[in-house]
Motif scaffolding. Structure first.
Motif, short mmCIF file in Angstrom:
data_model
loop_
_atom_site.label_atom_id
_atom_site.label_comp_id
_atom_site.label_asym_id
_atom_site.label_seq_id
_atom_site.Cartn_x
_atom_site.Cartn_y
_atom_site.Cartn_z
N GLY A 69 14.85 3.76 15.24
CA GLY A 69 16.19 3.79 14.67
C GLY A 69 16.70 2.42 14.29
O GLY A 69 17.31 2.24 13.23
N VAL A 70 16.43 1.43 15.14
CA VAL A 70 16.87 0.06 14.84
C VAL A 70 16.16 -0.49 13.62
O VAL A 70 16.78 -1.08 12.71
N LEU A 71 14.85 -0.28 13.55
CA LEU A 71 14.09 -0.77 12.40
C LEU A 71 14.51 -0.06 11.11
O LEU A 71 14.60 -0.70 10.05
N CYS A 72 14.75 1.24 11.19
CA CYS A 72 15.20 1.97 10.00
C CYS A 72 16.59 1.52 9.58
O CYS A 72 16.90 1.48 8.37
N PHE A 73 17.44 1.17 10.53
CA PHE A 73 18.76 0.65 10.20
C PHE A 73 18.64 -0.66 9.41
O PHE A 73 19.31 -0.86 8.40
N ILE A 74 17.77 -1.54 9.88
CA ILE A 74 17.57 -2.82 9.19
C ILE A 74 16.96 -2.59 7.80
O ILE A 74 17.39 -3.19 6.80
N ALA A 75 15.98 -1.69 7.72
CA ALA A 75 15.34 -1.41 6.43
C ALA A 75 16.32 -0.81 5.44
O ALA A 75 16.32 -1.17 4.25
N TYR A 90 10.19 3.17 5.43
CA TYR A 90 10.42 4.21 6.41
C TYR A 90 9.13 4.86 6.89
O TYR A 90 8.94 5.11 8.09
N ILE A 91 8.23 5.17 5.95
CA ILE A 91 7.00 5.89 6.32
C ILE A 91 6.15 5.09 7.31
O ILE A 91 5.71 5.64 8.34
N PRO A 92 5.87 3.79 7.09
CA PRO A 92 5.11 3.06 8.11
C PRO A 92 5.84 2.97 9.45
O PRO A 92 5.20 3.04 10.51
N ILE A 93 7.16 2.82 9.43
CA ILE A 93 7.91 2.74 10.69
C ILE A 93 7.78 4.05 11.46
O ILE A 93 7.54 4.06 12.68
N LEU A 94 7.95 5.18 10.78
CA LEU A 94 7.91 6.47 11.45
C LEU A 94 6.51 6.82 11.95
O LEU A 94 6.36 7.46 13.00
N SER A 398 16.16 14.51 11.76
CA SER A 398 16.18 13.97 10.40
C SER A 398 17.60 13.71 9.94
O SER A 398 17.86 12.72 9.24
N ILE A 399 18.54 14.58 10.33
CA ILE A 399 19.95 14.36 9.96
C ILE A 399 20.50 13.12 10.67
O ILE A 399 21.25 12.33 10.07
N ILE A 400 20.13 12.93 11.93
CA ILE A 400 20.58 11.74 12.67
C ILE A 400 20.08 10.47 11.99
O ILE A 400 20.83 9.51 11.79
N LEU A 401 18.80 10.46 11.63
CA LEU A 401 18.26 9.29 10.93
C LEU A 401 18.91 9.10 9.56
O LEU A 401 19.11 7.96 9.12
#
Length: 471
Positions: A69-75, A90-94, A398-401
């Protein structure tokens, strides 16, 4: 005697080992060279297996998901400034951090990109700028001309992704995005130098008004029109007064038409909305309907453009000086189809590909970011709706992200807009695009290389495949 017998057995064993090592030297050398890589892959597989075991009963809150979640927030905050969806991050992070399978990561990414693009659309749809003559920042004409063939290109790219081997897709992705990143950085430096000259000449306060003239004069007179007025030039007067609801309605109709075809066909994993024979006659007939649909929409839009243009010239008694030819009119559809094909081939959104192209032809960075985010919204929302109606799992997660990406995009937009106003540097947007592209190139290339190595070690087919083998 026992000692002599033991020494004899040892000598015989040593001779056999030496003979085997000499006869199979070609096999032992790759093994010794690949031992470290195999160990790394084994550790990654163990980590992924451990994480997936902890998620069998549902996506529980775990340190890996918090880090995700933190990395996706930054991205998302970085991607929002350039109007890029951020799927390449997103795809590599997930898949690497959260250890999700590619199917689940793709469905999550569609929702996350949609959430981030909603924030961009909310901020840019009704925003008007004096730099563009009081028009909205989003260029709806570019979006209308580009959207049909971009959606068609995505479908063609997905088929190419199924046919091409993984190693070829990875190489093409690395080469193309590396070149695009380099070109985008050059464009960012070009805008930065123009802004620096204007700051030295007029000061930061006059940068916004002075930059347009210097930039457009340096690029060329034909590109001034693309920056300062919409492609449907006669609607300039009316678009300044009221919001272009008709153009938005056309985009919704295009989105709805292609969404119906996509739902009938199903997603890339063979899950269809209605039962039909896989790769049968009906399947290919419905799939081929996208070609005339894109042509009809584009032809009607160009015809409407010409009619309004000639009507304005006759009313004002002006000479027609815009006989640029058919090639310029078809530039955006052709460019969009190429971006869509590459996006479908590489499994990322078209924003990361069409943004450098718009910057290359001289579209202002602010308008490029706003228009790309607007187009990405239609692409990602169609994919998200498709995943949702076809019964995806972990909808709540998915909605949370998506909400996280929405908040991050809003924050990123506010920070970038304040920085542009304070420092007068619209080139920040260009550098944001190049940053996301560079990170995506590294992550997606490494991710693809690991998949290629796994396929090679498992003995899978490394050549071209038929498009229906996945069904």
């Amino acid at each position: 005697m026992k000692a002599n017998t033991t020494l004899a057995w040892l000598a015989a064993s040593l001779a056999i080992l030496i003979a085997l090592s000499q006869s199979s030297a070609e096999e032992t050398r790759p093994f010794s060279n690949n031992l470290k890589i195999d160990l790394v892959l084994e550790k990654i597989d163990k980590w992924s297996h451990h994480q997936m075991q902890s998620q069998e009963t549902g996506l529980k809150i775990a340190p890996s998901l918090v880090i995700t979640g933190v990395l996706c927030f930054i991205a998302a905050s970085i991607s929002s400034a350039g109007g890029i969806g951020g799927g390449g991050l997103y795809i590599p992070i997930l898949t690497i951090v959260a250890s999700l399978d590619l199917k689940t990561a793709s469905s999550f990414t569609a929702f996350m990109v949609t959430g981030g693009s909603v924030a961009n659309v909310m901020c840019n749809m009704f925003t008007r700028s004096a730099k563009f003559g009081g028009q909205t920042v989003v260029d709806y004409d570019i979006a209308i001309l580009s959207e049909p063939f971009m959606l068609l290109g995505v479908s063609v790219g997905v088929i190419c992704n199924l046919v091409f081997p993984e190693w070829l897709v990875t190489i093409l992705f690395a080469v193309f995005l590396a070149c695009s990143t380099f070109k985008t950085c050059q464009k960012g430096i070009f805008h930065w130098n123009l802004e620096s000259e204007e700051v030295n000449r007029n000061g930061c306060g006059n940068l916004e008004n002075g930059l347009v003239e210097n930039e457009t004069s340096a690029i060329g007179s034909e590109e001034v029109m693309s920056v300062k007025e919409p492609l449907l030039g006669a609607e300039l007067t009316s678009s300044v007064v009221r919001f272009p609801w008709m153009k938005l309605g056309i985009l919704v109709i295009i989105w709805f038409s292609f969404s119906i075809i996509s739902l009938l066909l199903g997603n890339q994993y063979g899950e269809g909305f209605i039962p039909m024979e896989p790769c049968g006659f009906v399947y290919w007939v419905i799939s081929s309907l996208q070609i005339p649909l894109a042509i009809i929409f584009t032809a009607w839009i160009l015809y409407r453009k010409e009619s309004i243009h000639h009507q304005t010239i006759n009313q004002q008694g002006m000479e027609d000086l815009t006989g640029a030819g058919t090639s310029n009119k078809l530039f955006f559809p052709v460019t969009a189809s190429l971006a869509g094909m590459l996006g479908g081939l590489f499994g990322i959104g078209g924003g990361m590909l069409i943004s450098p192209l718009l910057l290359h032809v001289g579209i202002a960075p602010e308008r490029t970011a706003a228009t790309c985010s607007f187009m990405v919204f239609f692409l990602s929302s169609m994919s998200a709706l498709q995943y949702l109606l076809l019964g995806m799992e972990h909808v709540e997660a998915s909605i949370i992200l998506a909400v996280i990406c929405f908040v991050a995009s809003l924050l990123g937009l506010l920070v970038i807009q304040k920085a542009i106003v304070k420092y007068g540097r619209a080139s920040i947007i260009v550098f944001s695009v190049s940053t996301v592209m560079a990170l995506s190139t590294v992550l997606m290339t490494c991710f693809g290389a690991l998949n290629v190595w796994r396929d090679y070690n498992s003995g899978r087919n490394m050549g071209f495949k038929l498009p229906c083998l996945f069904i």
